[in-house]
Design a protein around this motif. Structure first.
Motif, mmCIF file in Angstrom:
data_model
loop_
_atom_site.group_PDB
_atom_site.id
_atom_site.type_symbol
_atom_site.label_atom_id
_atom_site.label_comp_id
_atom_site.label_asym_id
_atom_site.label_seq_id
_atom_site.Cartn_x
_atom_site.Cartn_y
_atom_site.Cartn_z
ATOM 1 N N GLN A 157 45.966 -28.809 17.928
ATOM 2 C CA GLN A 157 44.382 -29.376 17.370
ATOM 3 C C GLN A 157 43.981 -28.733 15.998
ATOM 4 O O GLN A 157 43.517 -29.682 15.156
ATOM 5 C CB GLN A 157 43.528 -29.092 18.572
ATOM 6 C CG GLN A 157 43.584 -29.608 19.762
ATOM 7 C CD GLN A 157 42.318 -29.405 20.977
ATOM 8 O OE1 GLN A 157 42.206 -28.237 20.977
ATOM 9 N NE2 GLN A 157 41.868 -30.126 21.336
ATOM 10 N N THR A 158 44.376 -27.397 15.846
ATOM 11 C CA THR A 158 43.995 -26.859 14.469
ATOM 12 C C THR A 158 44.685 -27.549 13.324
ATOM 13 O O THR A 158 44.195 -28.010 12.421
ATOM 14 C CB THR A 158 44.537 -25.392 14.516
ATOM 15 O OG1 THR A 158 43.548 -24.694 15.624
ATOM 16 C CG2 THR A 158 44.004 -24.811 13.415
ATOM 17 N N ILE A 159 46.015 -27.921 13.556
ATOM 18 C CA ILE A 159 46.844 -28.548 12.409
ATOM 19 C C ILE A 159 46.384 -29.890 12.288
ATOM 20 O O ILE A 159 46.332 -30.303 11.201
ATOM 21 C CB ILE A 159 48.247 -28.778 12.804
ATOM 22 C CG1 ILE A 159 48.920 -27.113 13.063
ATOM 23 C CG2 ILE A 159 49.046 -29.595 11.997
ATOM 24 C CD1 ILE A 159 50.323 -27.069 13.422
ATOM 25 N N ILE A 160 46.076 -30.764 13.393
ATOM 26 C CA ILE A 160 45.404 -32.128 13.153
ATOM 27 C C ILE A 160 44.182 -32.045 12.486
ATOM 28 O O ILE A 160 44.135 -32.693 11.705
ATOM 29 C CB ILE A 160 45.363 -32.845 14.583
ATOM 30 C CG1 ILE A 160 46.697 -33.047 15.336
ATOM 31 C CG2 ILE A 160 44.825 -34.071 14.376
ATOM 32 C CD1 ILE A 160 46.813 -33.410 16.524
ATOM 33 N N ARG A 161 43.393 -30.968 12.987
ATOM 34 C CA ARG A 161 42.045 -30.875 12.198
ATOM 35 C C ARG A 161 42.016 -30.512 10.827
ATOM 36 O O ARG A 161 41.280 -31.091 10.136
ATOM 37 C CB ARG A 161 41.135 -29.740 13.176
ATOM 38 C CG ARG A 161 39.739 -30.197 12.885
ATOM 39 C CD ARG A 161 38.859 -28.979 13.742
ATOM 40 N NE ARG A 161 39.083 -29.756 15.077
ATOM 41 C CZ ARG A 161 38.163 -30.512 15.554
ATOM 42 N NH1 ARG A 161 37.472 -31.173 14.836
ATOM 43 N NH2 ARG A 161 38.279 -31.017 16.970
ATOM 44 N N TYR A 162 43.073 -29.828 10.687
ATOM 45 C CA TYR A 162 43.326 -29.435 9.068
ATOM 46 C C TYR A 162 43.618 -30.476 8.241
ATOM 47 O O TYR A 162 42.949 -30.920 7.074
ATOM 48 C CB TYR A 162 44.375 -28.233 8.953
ATOM 49 C CG TYR A 162 44.916 -27.918 7.580
ATOM 50 C CD1 TYR A 162 44.000 -27.394 6.741
ATOM 51 C CD2 TYR A 162 46.135 -28.543 7.185
ATOM 52 C CE1 TYR A 162 44.701 -27.280 5.400
ATOM 53 C CE2 TYR A 162 46.737 -28.470 5.677
ATOM 54 C CZ TYR A 162 45.705 -27.645 5.031
ATOM 55 O OH TYR A 162 46.178 -27.649 3.588
ATOM 56 N N PHE A 163 44.766 -31.450 8.655
ATOM 57 C CA PHE A 163 44.969 -32.395 7.631
ATOM 58 C C PHE A 163 43.901 -33.648 8.045
ATOM 59 O O PHE A 163 43.814 -34.217 6.916
ATOM 60 C CB PHE A 163 46.400 -32.976 8.303
ATOM 61 C CG PHE A 163 47.368 -32.132 7.947
ATOM 62 C CD1 PHE A 163 48.102 -32.271 6.674
ATOM 63 C CD2 PHE A 163 48.227 -31.340 8.832
ATOM 64 C CE1 PHE A 163 48.972 -31.410 6.443
ATOM 65 C CE2 PHE A 163 49.281 -30.628 8.432
ATOM 66 C CZ PHE A 163 49.536 -30.712 7.224
ATOM 67 N N HIS A 164 43.257 -33.655 9.065
ATOM 68 C CA HIS A 164 41.871 -34.677 9.142
ATOM 69 C C HIS A 164 41.081 -34.022 8.060
ATOM 70 O O HIS A 164 40.467 -35.147 7.250
ATOM 71 C CB HIS A 164 41.454 -34.467 10.553
ATOM 72 C CG HIS A 164 40.445 -35.545 10.524
ATOM 73 N ND1 HIS A 164 39.191 -35.130 10.518
ATOM 74 C CD2 HIS A 164 40.398 -36.892 11.009
ATOM 75 C CE1 HIS A 164 38.431 -36.395 10.853
ATOM 76 N NE2 HIS A 164 39.166 -37.364 11.234
ATOM 77 N N THR A 165 40.548 -32.834 8.002
ATOM 78 C CA THR A 165 39.772 -32.764 7.088
ATOM 79 C C THR A 165 40.069 -32.903 5.547
ATOM 80 O O THR A 165 39.544 -33.417 4.755
ATOM 81 C CB THR A 165 39.345 -31.144 7.202
ATOM 82 O OG1 THR A 165 38.814 -30.850 8.690
ATOM 83 C CG2 THR A 165 38.257 -30.626 6.069
ATOM 84 N N LEU A 166 41.427 -32.361 5.361
ATOM 85 C CA LEU A 166 41.795 -32.717 4.055
ATOM 86 C C LEU A 166 42.010 -34.065 3.607
ATOM 87 O O LEU A 166 41.450 -34.578 2.551
ATOM 88 C CB LEU A 166 43.537 -32.111 4.169
ATOM 89 C CG LEU A 166 44.212 -32.049 2.804
ATOM 90 C CD1 LEU A 166 43.465 -31.495 1.622
ATOM 91 C CD2 LEU A 166 45.705 -31.860 3.014
ATOM 92 N N MET A 167 42.350 -35.046 4.638
ATOM 93 C CA MET A 167 42.516 -36.363 4.009
ATOM 94 C C MET A 167 41.072 -37.048 4.147
ATOM 95 O O MET A 167 40.851 -37.918 2.934
ATOM 96 C CB MET A 167 43.147 -37.105 5.224
ATOM 97 C CG MET A 167 44.657 -36.885 5.095
ATOM 98 S SD MET A 167 45.618 -37.347 3.836
ATOM 99 C CE MET A 167 46.001 -35.846 3.023
ATOM 100 N N THR A 168 40.084 -36.667 4.858
ATOM 101 C CA THR A 168 38.884 -37.307 4.625
ATOM 102 C C THR A 168 38.316 -36.814 3.510
ATOM 103 O O THR A 168 37.349 -37.786 2.621
ATOM 104 C CB THR A 168 37.929 -37.128 5.805
ATOM 105 O OG1 THR A 168 38.095 -35.768 6.253
ATOM 106 C CG2 THR A 168 38.448 -37.759 7.003
ATOM 107 N N ASN A 169 38.438 -35.388 3.056
ATOM 108 C CA ASN A 169 37.832 -34.924 1.854
ATOM 109 C C ASN A 169 38.571 -35.660 0.642
ATOM 110 O O ASN A 169 37.774 -35.861 -0.284
ATOM 111 C CB ASN A 169 37.553 -33.512 1.853
ATOM 112 C CG ASN A 169 36.424 -32.906 2.623
ATOM 113 O OD1 ASN A 169 35.471 -32.912 2.091
ATOM 114 N ND2 ASN A 169 36.966 -32.612 3.884
#
Length: 587
Positions: free
Chosen positions: A81-93
């Motif tokens: 979940q942490t890895i997915i959330r990291y890339f999710h935040t990176l991509m959306t920003n």
């Protein structure tokens, strides 16, 4: 200071469609963000299910053999979940910042092409707010708003589906307080709409006030207006603070209300779930999982409100940005004539011009200038001298009549081609925070340092420039604050010359230069005007006595036309001006 109107809608599908067009170049990033959003929603209920299974099948039954395996699975799930959330935040920003980069470039390009009349009526601080803070708010639509809302809704649907599948009665008990949350959300939404619009309004007003007063700081200090202007600033700042306090006040009420609703749902769950456990209808693990589900249901709802507010603020900002982009106050570039050799013959035929409606600044003005001749414009302030220069370069459009260049209407020339053939040196010199070299060339790669040096020598500015640190690479502070008025004027004169214009305009260009400097460059000016059509506006009649033709203007009308000696013989306006200066200065 003109206040900005409150505008904006809570949700506007039209605005979202326009914003979506800017995402097309970054569709890959968008779809990666969507996939990561779906993955986050999919794995959301996994942890409560693992805890339920571990509690019911291992802990309560005293089986410890597989307990470590379950704990490792939970840890791996959390890492995932942490890895997915990291890339999710990176991509959306990344998506958000990429979109606003493109919009900001478009806004800046759009603003630089608007006609000057638009800037006469629009505070600069408001445009700064549009291109900076409003655009940052739009970025939040992508990084914290739209995709996050989709993710929260997906998570809500997935968790509710799992809950109903596990125990539909228990799920309905948990959802009993939901109408209260919907009602509270609606009231909060309407209140926040007004609050956010008010915040944006006062940010724009604050930026406008600061920009105007920092730019005019010398006037404030000259007339000792510091205390009075501070009181004005305090009033605006107070409204800005109050707008933020009102927005925060709604938050301070809404979120405690949500916590109470969550507490009610948890209490109902414990009450009903305990009964079901005692009756051996459900296992304790189900109740524990449902307690986690409650937080996972209401947390997305709370975040949905937050993201909804982000989306709402973005809608307000987007409407304001598109309001600028939809402004069509352009100088019509209808001409196609370019790459034509300009000789410099100018003719005004019955020209009428007004900045506002029919408050005529120029009235039926007609005159002609032969190629290579020098025309001088004389008259009191407000007579229309500078207006003639403005309409010649098509900074403003005339209402009646015709302006010809080499016998061709200036509207038939391609706009940038027309303006590159007219160099203007203004009385109020503007220099950018950049090197002297770049202030002269305006970063045009076709203008070499050799041509800049040659022009500076011909003007007589070479000596003072070479004495500066770094010489032509000397960094000029904002508006040329580190140079004297005369030096700044000379730099602007070089800037006009290196662009090799066919028409040279001096709008009281020597007014900021002392007499010694003026005498030093006068012969150079005469040489530089040779072969060019020149239009000179000057209060000092001594500087225009050699002009081929002098026009005397009064209240937008031509009163006299002729050479210096011809006008003196007329014994009219010009002679009175000449005698007045002669008596006061000893010309």
């Amino acid at each position: 200071m003109k206040k900005e109107k409150i505008t904006g809608t809570t949700y506007d599908n039209r605005l979202l469609k326009r914003l979506a067009k800017y995402m097309r170049p970054y569709s890959g990033i968008f779809w990666i963000s969507v996939i990561l959003t779906i993955l986050l929603a999919a794995v959301a209920p996994a942890l409560p299910l693992l805890i339920e299974h571990t509690l019911d099948n291992y802990i309560l039954k005293g089986k410890y053999d597989g307990l470590n395996t379950m704990l490792v699975l939970m840890m791996l799930l959390l890492v995932l979940q942490t890895i997915i959330r990291y890339f999710h935040t990176l991509m959306t920003n990344t998506l958000g910042q990429s979109v606003i980069r493109d919009i900001r470039i478009q806004v800046f390009n759009h603003i630089t092409n608007l006609r000057l009349k638009y800037f006469d009526n629009t505070p600069i601080g408001r445009l700064i707010t549009r291109t900076i803070s409003d655009l940052e708010t739009i970025a939040n639509i992508f990084s914290e708003g739209l995709i996050q809302i989709i993710g929260d809704l997906l998570q809500l649907v997935v968790i509710l589906a799992v809950m109903f599948y596990t125990d539909w009665k228990l799920t309905l008990i948990v959802l009993v307080p939901m109408p209260l949350m919907i009602a509270a959300t609606y009231v909060f939404k309407e209140a926040m709409k007004s609050a956010f619009q008010s915040v944006r309004l006062w940010i724009a007003n604050l930026n406008t006030f600061l920009q105007e007063h920092i730019s005019g700081m010398a006037i404030i200090q000259y007339f000792a207006r510091e205390d009075q202007e501070m009181r004005k600033f305090e009033a605006i700042n107070k409204e800005h603070r109050n707008a933020h306090i009102r927005a925060n006040w709604y938050f301070s009420i809404f979120f405690p209300v949500l916590e109470i609703i969550v507490a009610i749902a948890t209490g109902l769950l414990v009450w009903y779930g305990s009964k079901q456990i005692i009756a051996d209808v459900i296992s304790p693990g189900v109740v524990v999982a449902f307690i986690m589900y409650i937080n996972m249901i209401f947390r997305p709802i709370r975040e949905l409100i937050d993201k909804f507010n982000t989306l709402q603020m973005g809608m307000v900002s987007a409407e304001r940005i598109f309001d600028v982009l939809d402004t069509n106050e352009f100088t019509p570039n209808t001409g196609t004539l370019e790459n034509k050799e300009i000789k410099g013959a100018i003719e005004f035929k019955n020209v009428w011009f007004a900045y506002d409606d029919e408050k005529w600044v120029l009235k039926d003005v007609s005159f002609s200038v032969a190629p290579g001749d020098t025309l001088a414009l004389v008259g009191a302030t407000g007579a229309g001298k500078s207006s003639i220069i403005s309409i010649l370069s098509r900074f403003y459009e005339i209402q009646k009549g015709q302006i010809l260049l080499d016998g061709i209407d200036i509207r038939e020339y391609e706009l940038s081609f027309l303006r590159t053939n007219i160099s203007i040196v203004l009385q109020d010199v503007f220099l950018f925070s950049d090197s002297i070299r770049n202030n002269i060339s305006l970063n045009n790669p076709q203008i070499s340092i050799e041509s800049i040096i040659d022009a500076s020598k011909r003007v007589g500015a070479y000596d003072f420039i070479t004495k500066l640190p770094n010489q032509f690479d000397y960094e000029v502070q904002e508006r040329g604050a580190t140079l004297s008025a005369g030096q700044a004027q000379l730099v602007s004169f070089i800037r006009a010359l290196v662009h090799n214009p066919k028409i040279l305009v001096l709008d009281e260009a020597t007014s900021s230069i002392d007499t010694e400097t003026e005498e030093m460059i006068q012969s150079a000016i005469d040489n530089l005007m040779e072969g060019r059509t020149a239009i000179v506006i000057a209060h000092r009649l001594s500087t225009i006595q050699k002009a081929d033709k002098i026009i005397v203007l009064d209240k937008g009308e031509i009163k006299e036309i002729g050479s210096h000696h011809e006008l003196l013989n007329l014994d009219g306006y010009y002679k009175k001006l000449y005698e007045l200066q002669f008596n006061s200065t000893g010309i």
